[in-house]
Design a protein around this motif. Structure first.
Motif, PDB file in Angstrom:
ATOM      1  N   LEU A 276      -8.418  -9.890   4.401  1.00 23.33           N
ATOM      2  CA  LEU A 276      -7.551  -8.839   4.608  1.00 23.33           C
ATOM      3  C   LEU A 276      -8.533  -7.904   5.248  1.00 23.33           C
ATOM      4  N   ASP A 277      -8.029  -7.385   6.320  1.00 22.65           N
ATOM      5  CA  ASP A 277      -8.533  -6.276   7.299  1.00 22.65           C
ATOM      6  C   ASP A 277      -7.988  -5.192   6.695  1.00 22.65           C
ATOM      7  N   ALA A 278      -8.907  -4.031   6.785  1.00 21.93           N
ATOM      8  CA  ALA A 278      -8.442  -2.992   6.158  1.00 21.93           C
ATOM      9  C   ALA A 278      -9.090  -1.501   6.990  1.00 21.93           C
ATOM     10  N   THR A 279      -8.484  -0.396   6.982  1.00 21.67           N
ATOM     11  CA  THR A 279      -8.968   0.849   7.588  1.00 21.67           C
ATOM     12  C   THR A 279      -8.897   1.759   6.384  1.00 21.67           C
ATOM     13  N   ILE A 280     -10.139   2.331   6.006  1.00 22.04           N
ATOM     14  CA  ILE A 280     -10.375   3.320   5.016  1.00 22.04           C
ATOM     15  C   ILE A 280     -10.918   4.426   5.216  1.00 22.04           C
ATOM     16  N   ASP A 281     -10.211   5.546   4.900  1.00 23.86           N
ATOM     17  CA  ASP A 281     -10.493   6.910   4.911  1.00 23.86           C
ATOM     18  C   ASP A 281     -10.950   7.329   3.544  1.00 23.86           C
TER      19      ASP A 281
END
Length: 300
Positions: A169-174
């Motif tokens: 899974l690809d994810a964007t994390i702040d």
């Protein structure tokens, strides 16, 4: 002649250390006075913030900024390092992976969003009794790291790819400073009962600084780029406080600005003189303002 003081944004390529980036930048600028505001693992790519000459003093105020990462997590196996560079220590069968639905992934991600307690990866640069955890782990010693509170303000899953032996899974994390994205991958996999590790990590933002504005490392061989002005950087991060020439002189000499604390909107601010030069970082001292850090004065 010394290079200009300032902040340089660099896009770190994979396969080298952050120290390698600093070493190459030192050669490009012809100075030893270069430091960074937070490392990236050799596997990771993306934004590094470097301080040049006197602007290394600003790095203290940049290391704690929040960050954004683009990442790929592989569910179905765990590794010693919580990333693709480690040895596999467990694998899940196809039956176990089959029950990891998109809904279960979303629930696991939700449990890792917000203010969470996280145990850093064993193969990390954290010091234990004066030694780096990764050195102790590589020597075969058991390493127990204490949990820490971190904030994951966004954990947005994009594409989910399934194969017989893994789910990627690809994810964007702040996240807040000090977060280990590898540990997030490990903990998500453990929560779902199939193991997990990181296969790609790219840092795209540090505070107000974006990867889109960074220089490619190889481009430094073609010429020395102009670094960001320290007054601009400090103003963006801490807020700007314009001071008169007399106030700038007093701050540089270590004097307080009496009865001026009300001018400060936050805890700290960048004091900038009438010529647009960063005097330093000021803080409240009772009803007065005083320098918490002064920048080196330019040679006459």
């Amino acid at each position: 002649m010394s290079p200009a003081s300032g902040i340089l944004l660099v896009d770190k390529p994979g396969g080298i250390t952050s120290h390698d980036v600093v070493a190459r930048t030192r050669r490009a600028f012809g100075t030893r006075k270069i430091g960074h505001a937070g490392t990236l693992d050799p596997m990771a790519t993306g934004l590094l913030v470097l301080g040049i000459e006197g602007s290394t003093r600003l790095l203290t105020y940049l290391v704690g900024l929040d960050k954004t990462y683009e990442t790929t997590i592989r569910l179905g196996s765990a590794t010693t390092t919580d990333d693709a560079e480690g040895e596999t220590v467990s694998t899940a069968g196809s039956d176990e992976l089959a029950v990891v639905t998109d809904a279960r992934i979303a629930e696991g991600v939700a449990r890792l969003t917000g203010r969470i307690s996280q145990v850093p990866s064993t193969f990390s640069a954290i010091k234990v009794d004066g030694k780096r955890a990764y050195d102790l782990a590589r020597a075969g010693q058991d390493v127990e790291l204490k949990s820490r509170e971190v904030t994951i303000s966004r954990f947005a899953v994009g594409a989910i790819r399934r194969s017989g032996d893994a789910i990627e899974l690809d994810a964007t994390i702040d996240c807040s400073s000090g977060t280990y994205i590898r540990a997030l991958a490990r903990d998500l996999g453990a929560d779902l009962g199939v193991g997990g590790h990181l296969t790609m990590l790219r840092r795209t933002r540090i505070g107000p600084f974006d990867l889109a504005d960074a220089h490619e490392l190889d481009s430094l061989a073609d010429g020395v780029p102009a670094p960001l002005d320290p007054a601009e950087v400090a103003g963006r991060v801490l807020g700007r406080l314009d001071v008169t020439a007399d106030e700038a002189r007093d701050l540089r000499h270590g004097k307080k600005l009496a009865d001026q604390a009300a001018r400060l909107g936050g805890d700290l601010a960048a004091a900038i003189d009438p010529d647009g030069v960063l005097v330093g970082i000021v803080e409240r001292r009772g009803d007065a303002l005083k320098s918490a850090m002064n920048m080196p004065e330019a040679a006459a």
